[in-house]
Design a protein around this motif. Structure first.
Motif, PDB file in Angstrom:
ATOM      1  N   LEU A   1       0.972  -1.512   0.225  1.00 43.79           N
ATOM      2  CA  LEU A   1       0.241  -0.167  -0.056  1.00 43.79           C
ATOM      3  C   LEU A   1       1.038   1.142  -0.030  1.00 43.79           C
ATOM      4  CD1 LEU A   1      -2.556  -1.381   2.891  1.00 43.79           C
ATOM      5  CD2 LEU A   1      -3.055  -0.688   0.487  1.00 43.79           C
ATOM      6  N   LYS A   2       0.424   2.386  -0.787  1.00 41.47           N
ATOM      7  CA  LYS A   2       0.688   3.649  -0.543  1.00 41.47           C
ATOM      8  C   LYS A   2       0.080   4.939  -0.605  1.00 41.47           C
ATOM      9  CE  LYS A   2       1.816   3.042  -5.486  1.00 41.47           C
ATOM     10  NZ  LYS A   2       2.663   3.216  -6.968  1.00 41.47           N
ATOM     11  N   GLY A   3       1.129   5.789  -0.299  1.00 38.59           N
ATOM     12  CA  GLY A   3      -0.340   6.921  -0.226  1.00 38.59           C
ATOM     13  C   GLY A   3      -0.914   7.434   1.229  1.00 38.59           C
ATOM     14  N   TYR A   4      -2.158   7.256   0.577  1.00 37.10           N
ATOM     15  CA  TYR A   4      -3.119   7.830   2.141  1.00 37.10           C
ATOM     16  C   TYR A   4      -3.713   6.305   2.511  1.00 37.10           C
ATOM     17  CZ  TYR A   4      -6.810   9.515   4.590  1.00 37.10           C
ATOM     18  OH  TYR A   4      -7.917   9.849   5.684  1.00 37.10           O
ATOM     19  N   PRO A   5      -3.821   5.153   1.913  1.00 37.46           N
ATOM     20  CA  PRO A   5      -4.489   3.975   2.701  1.00 37.46           C
ATOM     21  C   PRO A   5      -3.127   3.681   3.751  1.00 37.46           C
ATOM     22  CG  PRO A   5      -4.750   3.613   1.042  1.00 37.46           C
ATOM     23  CD  PRO A   5      -3.538   5.178   1.064  1.00 37.46           C
ATOM     24  N   ALA A   6      -1.689   3.844   3.477  1.00 41.00           N
ATOM     25  CA  ALA A   6      -1.053   3.814   3.707  1.00 41.00           C
ATOM     26  C   ALA A   6      -0.836   4.374   5.339  1.00 41.00           C
ATOM     27  CB  ALA A   6       0.069   3.332   3.331  1.00 41.00           C
ATOM     28  N   TRP A   7      -0.653   5.590   5.283  1.00 43.33           N
ATOM     29  CA  TRP A   7      -0.716   6.284   5.822  1.00 43.33           C
ATOM     30  C   TRP A   7      -1.397   6.342   7.311  1.00 43.33           C
ATOM     31  CZ3 TRP A   7      -4.258  10.258   7.994  1.00 43.33           C
ATOM     32  CH2 TRP A   7      -3.781  10.945   8.478  1.00 43.33           C
ATOM     33  N   LEU A   8      -2.755   5.921   6.470  1.00 47.97           N
ATOM     34  CA  LEU A   8      -3.929   5.652   7.580  1.00 47.97           C
ATOM     35  C   LEU A   8      -3.683   3.912   8.829  1.00 47.97           C
ATOM     36  CD1 LEU A   8      -6.883   6.836   8.250  1.00 47.97           C
ATOM     37  CD2 LEU A   8      -7.959   5.381   6.412  1.00 47.97           C
ATOM     38  N   MET A   9      -3.391   2.941   7.597  1.00 47.26           N
ATOM     39  CA  MET A   9      -2.977   1.688   8.208  1.00 47.26           C
ATOM     40  C   MET A   9      -1.449   1.810   9.498  1.00 47.26           C
ATOM     41  SD  MET A   9      -1.352  -1.929   6.439  1.00 47.26           S
ATOM     42  CE  MET A   9      -3.017  -1.796   6.005  1.00 47.26           C
ATOM     43  N   HIS A  10      -0.905   3.126   8.901  1.00 48.59           N
ATOM     44  CA  HIS A  10       0.075   3.457   9.724  1.00 48.59           C
ATOM     45  C   HIS A  10      -0.617   3.406  11.272  1.00 48.59           C
ATOM     46  CE1 HIS A  10       3.174   6.126  11.882  1.00 48.59           C
ATOM     47  NE2 HIS A  10       4.222   5.456  11.663  1.00 48.59           N
ATOM     48  N   ARG A  11      -1.087   4.919  11.042  1.00 48.96           N
ATOM     49  CA  ARG A  11      -1.510   5.351  12.395  1.00 48.96           C
ATOM     50  C   ARG A  11      -2.968   4.232  13.458  1.00 48.96           C
ATOM     51  NH1 ARG A  11      -3.669  11.579  12.056  1.00 48.96           N
ATOM     52  NH2 ARG A  11      -1.679  12.367  12.590  1.00 48.96           N
ATOM     53  N   ALA A  12      -3.254   3.703  12.369  1.00 47.29           N
ATOM     54  CA  ALA A  12      -4.523   2.407  13.581  1.00 47.29           C
ATOM     55  C   ALA A  12      -3.499   1.674  13.685  1.00 47.29           C
ATOM     56  CB  ALA A  12      -5.428   1.738  12.261  1.00 47.29           C
ATOM     57  N   TYR A  13      -3.068   0.865  13.145  1.00 44.63           N
ATOM     58  CA  TYR A  13      -1.625  -0.229  13.472  1.00 44.63           C
ATOM     59  C   TYR A  13      -0.747   0.376  14.630  1.00 44.63           C
ATOM     60  CZ  TYR A  13       2.275  -3.051  14.788  1.00 44.63           C
ATOM     61  OH  TYR A  13       2.911  -4.199  15.197  1.00 44.63           O
ATOM     62  N   HIS A  14      -0.739   1.783  14.961  1.00 42.90           N
ATOM     63  CA  HIS A  14       0.159   2.194  16.142  1.00 42.90           C
ATOM     64  C   HIS A  14      -1.047   2.485  17.234  1.00 42.90           C
ATOM     65  CE1 HIS A  14       3.756   1.398  15.106  1.00 42.90           C
ATOM     66  NE2 HIS A  14       4.251   2.508  13.567  1.00 42.90           N
ATOM     67  N   LEU A  15      -2.064   2.683  17.195  1.00 48.34           N
ATOM     68  CA  LEU A  15      -2.881   3.420  17.908  1.00 48.34           C
ATOM     69  C   LEU A  15      -3.555   2.571  18.699  1.00 48.34           C
ATOM     70  CD1 LEU A  15      -4.034   5.677  18.914  1.00 48.34           C
ATOM     71  CD2 LEU A  15      -6.370   4.914  17.392  1.00 48.34           C
ATOM     72  N   SER A  16      -3.132   1.161  17.894  1.00 46.36           N
ATOM     73  CA  SER A  16      -4.018  -0.340  18.636  1.00 46.36           C
ATOM     74  C   SER A  16      -3.081  -0.517  19.302  1.00 46.36           C
ATOM     75  CB  SER A  16      -4.803  -1.083  17.433  1.00 46.36           C
ATOM     76  OG  SER A  16      -2.977  -1.662  16.822  1.00 46.36           O
ATOM     77  N   ARG A  17      -1.622  -0.294  19.446  1.00 43.01           N
ATOM     78  CA  ARG A  17      -0.361  -0.483  20.126  1.00 43.01           C
ATOM     79  C   ARG A  17       0.246   0.007  21.279  1.00 43.01           C
ATOM     80  NH1 ARG A  17      -1.581  -5.034  18.125  1.00 43.01           N
ATOM     81  NH2 ARG A  17      -1.105  -6.289  17.090  1.00 43.01           N
ATOM     82  N   MET A  18      -0.865   1.160  20.943  1.00 39.40           N
ATOM     83  CA  MET A  18      -0.233   2.034  22.774  1.00 39.40           C
ATOM     84  C   MET A  18      -1.027   1.417  23.461  1.00 39.40           C
ATOM     85  SD  MET A  18       1.237   4.754  22.549  1.00 39.40           S
ATOM     86  CE  MET A  18       1.311   6.623  23.914  1.00 39.40           C
TER      87      MET A  18
END
Length: 454
Positions: free
Chosen positions: A385-402
């Motif tokens: 994935l690249k662009g906005y979908p990848a950025w959204l996945m990045h935020r969702a993944y790390h928020l879940s791990r916080m």
């Protein structure tokens, strides 16, 4: 009365905090009945969630929300703010210093244990580059992230007010060394922030800022795969970032970055993110190390040949049971570290109760990386994935791990507010020297007539 079994956790980072957190859940009965106690020795009273450091540096998240206070989440543990200097596992003791021992001048103290979890994390891997210690800054702590943000905005202030073209160019040149997660994400987020900030300067334009990424290998972000790495390079170069592959920093003396390709850049900013190495404590444990200086561990996360000693994360060389090639070890990243702590804590609880141990096995799921606001790359379960979908996945993944719902909610609230309002562009450089103004005010006035001569 029988003494409680003491589980000593050295380090309050990813592995230390998550292990202690799960242990206090698994050993509720033992902790309540006094049969066990958990002691965490850590230099800082908080755990830093490092994947959010670039966003903290860019001002998208408040710095206090990327750290987790250990005393709050580890309520059933005893927290000792100090540093372990050596381990004598044969005698089950560690030597450590605390803030109190430094004030008292009594020297180091010894602490005994029954089970030892070694999780001191890693430190920046530096090279003997002339001028590096004097002029560079790292990007591993929240203090460094805040300091770098303040520094970047301060350089823009200098460039806006100076009459010296050379000083202006040096102030607006930012050199990042290292093309891994830390370097690429830090550069991308800060470039995004600085480009936005430039709109509030009458004589500094985004194209005046020069960003240089120096990487010794032939690719960046190797974790997301070669194809996504090439996309990341195109994305950065499209934003006028000078990406230099197969290039090293030879010197940064006298505020001049000299690269191995012969280039010279006067600069007031050198950010060093060229990898990490195991904490020096590991060499002082007397326990078996691999050729990278990490503790040799079994798949059960015990240290080889050392009963009652455990390790995971950056400090541990753990066999990768899911790998195709024999002898492979797990990568020292957050994905493995957090999952290893579950097995580690469960195995310590099982060991205390005389139950069999489990082996750690996790197939690497993939990686995500942010390239600034609404931009990113990801390679997850074979999908790119690249662009906005990848950025959204990045935020969702790390928020879940916080860790903790409290921190998740605060981060999510800040993201929501940042989408509704403009970025903050304030530099609070005075935070690094909070007493400077008072010292100036409290200093005795200079003599009116100057010194007398005889």
């Amino acid at each position: 009365m029988t003494e409680p079994a003491r589980i000593l956790v050295v380090g309050g980072g990813y592995v230390g905090m998550y292990t202690a957190l799960r242990l206090q859940q698994r050993l509720k009965a033992e902790l309540r009945g006094g049969a066990a106690e958990i002691v965490v020795v850590t230099p800082e009273p908080y755990m830093t969630y490092q994947p959010f450091l670039p966003e903290a540096g860019a001002g998208s998240i408040s710095p206090r929300h990327v750290v987790v206070p250990l005393r709050r989440v580890l309520a059933r543990c005893r927290i000792v703010i100090g540093e372990v200097h050596s381990v004598d596992h044969a005698k089950r003791t560690v030597t450590l210093s605390t803030l109190a021992t430094e004030e008292e001048g009594t020297g180091n103290i010894r602490l005994t244990y029954d089970e030892l979890v070694i999780a001191p994390g890693s430190v920046s891997r530096t090279l003997p580059v002339p001028g590096l210690a004097e002029h560079a800054i790292g990007f591993k702590t929240v203090e460094e992230a805040i300091g770098l943000r303040n520094h970047v905005i301060e350089q823009m202030d200098i460039a806006s007010s100076t009459r010296d073209p050379g000083l202006r160019d040096a102030a607006l040149t930012f050199v990042f060394v290292g093309g891994g997660y830390a370097g690429v994400e830090a550069l991308a987020e800060l470039e995004d922030m600085a480009r936005y900030t430039a709109r509030y300067y009458h004589n500094v334009k985004p194209e005046d800022l020069r960003w240089i990424l120096v990487e010794a290998s032939d690719r960046i972000l190797p974790e997301v795969g070669e194809k996504m790495g090439r996309y990341a390079i195109r994305e950065l170069r499209g934003r006028n970032v000078d990406v230099r592959l197969e290039t090293r920093l030879d010197s940064c003396e006298d505020r001049v970055a000299v690269l191995s390709d012969g280039s010279r850049f006067p600069t007031r900013t050198v950010v060093w993110t060229a990898g990490v190495k195991p904490a020096p404590l590991l060499a002082a444990t007397g326990l078996p190390l691999d050729d990278r200086g990490r503790l040799r561990c079994t798949a059960e996360l015990t240290v080889e040949g050392a009963e009652h000693a455990w390790a995971a994360g950056d400090a541990a060389s753990v066999p990768d049971l899911t790998a195709d090639r024999p002898g492979a070890t797990c990568a020292p990243n957050a994905q493995h570290a957090v999952r290893q702590t579950k097995v580690l804590a469960d195995n310590i609880a099982a060991s205390l109760r005389g139950h069999p141990l489990k082996q750690y096995a996790h197939k690497y799921a993939g990686s995500v990386a942010s390239l600034g606001l609404h931009k990113g790359v990801a390679h997850v379960y074979g999908r790119r994935l690249k662009g906005y979908p990848a950025w959204l996945m990045h935020r969702a993944y790390h928020l879940s791990r916080m860790p903790t719902f409290n921190r998740k909610a605060r981060v999510l609230a800040e993201w929501t507010l940042s989408g509704l309002f403009k970025r903050e562009i304030v530099s609070l450089g005075s935070l690094e020297h909070p007493r400077a103004e008072f010292e100036l005010a409290a200093a005795p006035p200079p003599p009116k007539n100057g010194p007398k001569t005889g």
